[in-house]
Design a protein around this motif. Structure first.
Motif, mmCIF file in Angstrom:
data_model
loop_
_atom_site.group_PDB
_atom_site.id
_atom_site.type_symbol
_atom_site.label_atom_id
_atom_site.label_comp_id
_atom_site.label_asym_id
_atom_site.label_seq_id
_atom_site.Cartn_x
_atom_site.Cartn_y
_atom_site.Cartn_z
ATOM 1 N N GLU A 156 0.829 -1.204 0.000
ATOM 2 C CA GLU A 156 0.000 0.000 0.000
ATOM 3 C C GLU A 156 0.867 1.259 0.000
ATOM 4 O O GLU A 156 0.585 2.236 -0.707
ATOM 5 N N ALA A 157 1.943 1.249 0.778
ATOM 6 C CA ALA A 157 2.849 2.394 0.818
ATOM 7 C C ALA A 157 3.495 2.644 -0.541
ATOM 8 O O ALA A 157 3.644 3.799 -0.974
ATOM 9 N N SER A 158 3.861 1.585 -1.231
ATOM 10 C CA SER A 158 4.478 1.751 -2.554
ATOM 11 C C SER A 158 3.489 2.327 -3.557
ATOM 12 O O SER A 158 3.855 3.143 -4.410
ATOM 13 N N ARG A 159 2.219 1.910 -3.446
ATOM 14 C CA ARG A 159 1.199 2.466 -4.340
ATOM 15 C C ARG A 159 0.980 3.950 -4.060
ATOM 16 O O ARG A 159 0.882 4.765 -4.990
ATOM 17 N N GLN A 160 0.902 4.302 -2.798
ATOM 18 C CA GLN A 160 0.667 5.694 -2.428
ATOM 19 C C GLN A 160 1.811 6.602 -2.874
ATOM 20 O O GLN A 160 1.588 7.763 -3.252
ATOM 21 N N LYS A 161 3.022 6.083 -2.838
ATOM 22 C CA LYS A 161 4.183 6.879 -3.229
ATOM 23 C C LYS A 161 4.445 6.829 -4.731
ATOM 24 O O LYS A 161 5.371 7.480 -5.219
ATOM 25 N N GLY A 162 3.662 6.031 -5.449
ATOM 26 C CA GLY A 162 3.842 5.933 -6.891
ATOM 27 C C GLY A 162 5.109 5.218 -7.311
ATOM 28 O O GLY A 162 5.654 5.480 -8.386
ATOM 29 N N ILE A 163 5.568 4.310 -6.489
ATOM 30 C CA ILE A 163 6.798 3.568 -6.791
ATOM 31 C C ILE A 163 6.461 2.404 -7.713
ATOM 32 O O ILE A 163 5.583 1.591 -7.412
ATOM 33 N N THR A 164 7.153 2.323 -8.827
ATOM 34 C CA THR A 164 6.874 1.287 -9.819
ATOM 35 C C THR A 164 8.177 0.692 -10.351
ATOM 36 O O THR A 164 9.267 1.198 -10.081
ATOM 37 N N GLY A 165 8.018 -0.391 -11.134
ATOM 38 C CA GLY A 165 9.159 -0.989 -11.833
ATOM 39 C C GLY A 165 10.232 -1.500 -10.896
ATOM 40 O O GLY A 165 9.960 -2.055 -9.833
ATOM 41 N N LYS A 166 11.493 -1.270 -11.283
ATOM 42 C CA LYS A 166 12.631 -1.808 -10.534
ATOM 43 C C LYS A 166 12.778 -1.204 -9.147
ATOM 44 O O LYS A 166 13.487 -1.749 -8.301
ATOM 45 N N PRO A 179 13.581 -2.893 -4.028
ATOM 46 C CA PRO A 179 14.390 -2.315 -2.944
ATOM 47 C C PRO A 179 13.556 -1.532 -1.940
ATOM 48 O O PRO A 179 13.877 -1.529 -0.738
ATOM 49 N N PHE A 180 12.473 -0.880 -2.403
ATOM 50 C CA PHE A 180 11.606 -0.150 -1.473
ATOM 51 C C PHE A 180 10.981 -1.112 -0.467
ATOM 52 O O PHE A 180 10.985 -0.863 0.745
ATOM 53 N N LEU A 181 10.418 -2.225 -0.969
ATOM 54 C CA LEU A 181 9.741 -3.173 -0.091
ATOM 55 C C LEU A 181 10.713 -3.877 0.848
ATOM 56 O O LEU A 181 10.387 -4.127 2.014
ATOM 57 N N LEU A 182 11.911 -4.201 0.361
ATOM 58 C CA LEU A 182 12.896 -4.848 1.230
ATOM 59 C C LEU A 182 13.310 -3.917 2.364
ATOM 60 O O LEU A 182 13.454 -4.332 3.516
ATOM 61 N N ASP A 183 13.512 -2.643 2.034
ATOM 62 C CA ASP A 183 13.850 -1.664 3.069
ATOM 63 C C ASP A 183 12.683 -1.481 4.034
ATOM 64 O O ASP A 183 12.885 -1.358 5.253
ATOM 65 N N PHE A 184 11.465 -1.487 3.492
ATOM 66 C CA PHE A 184 10.267 -1.363 4.322
ATOM 67 C C PHE A 184 10.187 -2.534 5.305
ATOM 68 O O PHE A 184 9.909 -2.351 6.498
ATOM 69 N N PHE A 185 10.437 -3.742 4.817
ATOM 70 C CA PHE A 185 10.436 -4.926 5.682
ATOM 71 C C PHE A 185 11.477 -4.785 6.786
ATOM 72 O O PHE A 185 11.208 -5.101 7.953
ATOM 73 N N HIS A 186 12.675 -4.341 6.416
ATOM 74 C CA HIS A 186 13.756 -4.208 7.397
ATOM 75 C C HIS A 186 13.355 -3.263 8.513
ATOM 76 O O HIS A 186 13.515 -3.560 9.706
ATOM 77 N N ARG A 187 12.789 -2.128 8.127
ATOM 78 C CA ARG A 187 12.423 -1.126 9.130
ATOM 79 C C ARG A 187 11.242 -1.581 9.980
ATOM 80 O O ARG A 187 11.261 -1.468 11.215
ATOM 81 N N GLU A 188 10.214 -2.098 9.323
ATOM 82 C CA GLU A 188 8.977 -2.427 10.044
ATOM 83 C C GLU A 188 9.090 -3.693 10.885
ATOM 84 O O GLU A 188 8.313 -3.882 11.815
ATOM 85 N N THR A 189 10.023 -4.568 10.553
ATOM 86 C CA THR A 189 10.235 -5.770 11.380
ATOM 87 C C THR A 189 11.376 -5.567 12.359
ATOM 88 O O THR A 189 11.780 -6.517 13.042
#
Length: 301
Positions: free
Chosen positions: A248-258, A262-272
């Motif tokens: 959901e965060a990636s959609r809101q920020k308009g992050i697409t493609g490649k 890295p966005f989601l992996l960093d998100f996982f690292h921070r949120e876990t």
């Protein structure tokens, strides 16, 4: 050869038919944080040695594709700010322009097969990205494995990808997938992605025999799916919550493609709070150990 260098230890092992395991370098430069990345890279190599094989970390160093790194080169890949992520298509450009590059699964597989290494250990395989119907975003790992006779030991694909679509592509590309002591395809951080596998093996010797059979029959890539034990996986409830929030965060920020991965992996690292990163390190070491034992079994013939 001006653009390719095989470390003397690796070259000697290959000449003598000794077990060798290829290792990627993207996890060193892009997957782990400093300074832990260098420590973990050394630990992965030690894991391979402890199981009886020679480690061959692959990277581009000062314009040369290096198969096996000395400690100075390993430190450069871990610490330099100009290390770029290099897939198969980028190898020639990175070498010719004299840069530093960390090799992906695709690039490492290509180089390993080029010099005669048969077994490769990594964390997770690349695959088909979510919403690939619109983006056509599919990892080069899949096509490369369909063209190289190498066994890749991994913990499935990251759950941020489209797992069922990835399994369909592996089937279409004739890339065999076997579960190591499991009937379920792993979900990287998770022991079970929720998708069954048709084939299961119980020992490194069985994997080696499959490789011999595929060689004789003119077949290429093999994926050995090695899951984390349930007591070492990321908490499934936490995983699902973070994945939903991250998408959901990636959609809101308009992050697409490649940029999504890295966005989601960093998100996982921070949120876990680092739990996902710890799971990543555990699974890479387990895969390195299994890959080395497969290489040892393969070298016995």
């Amino acid at each position: 050869m001006p653009y390719l260098r095989v470390h003397p230890e690796v070259a000697q092992a290959l000449d003598e038919g000794l077990p060798v395991v290829a290792l990627e370098s993207t996890i060193i430069s892009h997957g782990l944080t400093r300074p832990d990345n260098l420590r973990v890279a050394r630990e992965i190599e030690r894991t391979v040695r402890a199981a009886g094989a020679v480690p061959a970390t692959v990277a581009v160093c000062a314009g040369r594709v290096c198969v096996g790194l000395d400690d100075t080169e390993l430190e450069a890949v871990a610490s330099r700010d100009d290390v770029v992520k290099v897939s198969t298509r980028d190898l020639g450009t990175a070498a010719a322009l004299g840069g530093y590059g960390a090799t992906t699964v695709a690039a490492t597989s290509h180089v390993a097969a080029l010099v005669g290494i048969r077994v490769f250990a990594t964390g997770g395989l690349g695959g088909v990205h979510r919403e690939a119907r619109e983006s056509w975003d599919e990892s080069a790992d899949l096509v490369t494995l369909a063209r190289t006779g190498i066994a890749v030991v991994c913990s499935g694909v990251k759950s941020i990808l489209d797992v069922p679509a990835t399994l369909e592509r592996l089937e279409t590309l004739n890339i065999a997938v076997v579960g190591y002591r499991t009937n379920a395809f792993p979900g990287f951080y998770l022991t079970d992605s929720g998708h069954p596998l048709e084939w299961r093996v119980e020992s490194p010797e069985q994997v080696a025999e499959i490789l011999r059979a595929r060689d004789e029959l003119g077949l290429d890539g093999l994926v050995v799916a090695n899951p984390l034990p349930e007591d070492e996986q990321l908490d499934p409830g936490l995983h699902d919550r973070v994945l939903t929030a991250g998408l959901e965060a990636s959609r809101q920020k308009g992050i697409t493609g490649k940029k999504v991965t890295p966005f989601l992996l960093d998100f996982f690292h921070r949120e876990t709070q680092g739990a996902s990163l710890a799971a990543n390190v555990r699974l890479v070491k387990r895969n390195a150990d299994l890959a080395a034992r497969i290489a040892v079994a393969l070298a016995r013939t």
